[in-house]
Design a protein around this motif. Structure first.
Motif, PDB file in Angstrom:
ATOM      1  N   PHE A  27      80.590  -0.441  23.494  1.00 19.87           N
ATOM      2  CA  PHE A  27      79.214  -0.871  23.279  1.00 19.87           C
ATOM      3  C   PHE A  27      79.180  -2.248  23.926  1.00 19.87           C
ATOM      4  O   PHE A  27      80.253  -3.112  23.832  1.00 19.87           O
ATOM      5  N   ARG A  28      77.920  -2.851  24.149  1.00 24.66           N
ATOM      6  CA  ARG A  28      77.526  -3.960  24.783  1.00 24.66           C
ATOM      7  C   ARG A  28      76.446  -4.412  23.929  1.00 24.66           C
ATOM      8  O   ARG A  28      75.484  -3.490  23.543  1.00 24.66           O
ATOM      9  N   THR A  29      76.459  -5.655  23.727  1.00 22.05           N
ATOM     10  CA  THR A  29      75.010  -6.124  22.940  1.00 22.05           C
ATOM     11  C   THR A  29      74.405  -7.243  24.007  1.00 22.05           C
ATOM     12  O   THR A  29      75.090  -8.064  24.511  1.00 22.05           O
TER      13      THR A  29
ATOM     14  N   LEU B 234      78.120  -3.099  16.100  1.00 22.52           N
ATOM     15  CA  LEU B 234      79.352  -3.318  16.037  1.00 22.52           C
ATOM     16  C   LEU B 234      80.093  -3.203  14.938  1.00 22.52           C
ATOM     17  O   LEU B 234      81.327  -2.524  15.112  1.00 22.52           O
TER      18      LEU B 234
ATOM     19  N   SER C 278      75.093  -7.072  16.207  1.00 26.37           N
ATOM     20  CA  SER C 278      76.486  -7.309  15.511  1.00 26.37           C
ATOM     21  C   SER C 278      76.715  -6.082  14.263  1.00 26.37           C
ATOM     22  O   SER C 278      77.642  -5.743  14.000  1.00 26.37           O
TER      23      SER C 278
ATOM     24  N   THR D 295      84.955   3.289  18.106  1.00 23.45           N
ATOM     25  CA  THR D 295      85.536   2.886  19.402  1.00 23.45           C
ATOM     26  C   THR D 295      86.932   2.763  19.534  1.00 23.45           C
ATOM     27  O   THR D 295      87.811   2.430  20.638  1.00 23.45           O
TER      28      THR D 295
END
Length: 147
Positions: A105-107, A88, A85, A97
């Motif tokens: 982005f991926r978490t 991001l 987080s 972005t």
């Protein structure tokens, strides 16, 4: 010796494949490296970075990774609202972005549900979907690829 608050790139494969970065925080680094091996065999160019510290966030490292990769996947053993987080939030504030600098982005983190605490650690990671194969699946889904 690593300076407090600074991460490091631990693996970088340069190549013509789609450029992916796995940014690990905590004890998932070995899984990130295993996922990199799998992804590279599938033709991806993979970087693995070890964040080492969540606070302060290594903004320079995040900026560098976003600038040079199509996709950045964070992986950690914390719950929603943790390291991923923070990455991001920084990416949004910096415009990483947006527009021509658009990086995906991926978490990946512990799910927002109970996991059997009496199970082995490996079974808990499997239930949380934080193993190398889950990282590979996250990359493939994010990029819309089957390979």
């Amino acid at each position: 010796f690593l300076e407090p608050g600074r991460g490091r790139v631990v693996h970088e494969q340069k190549g013509a494949g789609r450029k992916v970065c796995i940014l690990s925080y905590g004890a998932r680094l070995a899984e990130a490296m295993a996922a990199a091996t799998d992804l590279e065999a599938r033709g991806y160019a993979v970087t693995v970075a070890d964040a080492r510290w969540a606070k302060p966030l290594d903004r320079e490292l995040v900026n560098h990774l976003a600038e040079h990769h199509e996709l950045v996947v964070t992986i950690e053993e914390n719950a929603i609202g943790g390291f991923g987080s923070a990455v991001l939030e920084h990416a949004a504030a910096e415009g990483l972005t947006d527009g021509s600098r658009r990086t995906m982005f991926r978490t990946m983190h512990m799910p927002d549900r109970n996991i059997d605490q009496e199970a082995s650690t490996e079974k808990q990671y499997e239930a949380a979907e934080l193993r190398a194969r889950h990282i590979v699946d996250t990359v493939k889904r994010a990029l819309g690829t089957e390979n």
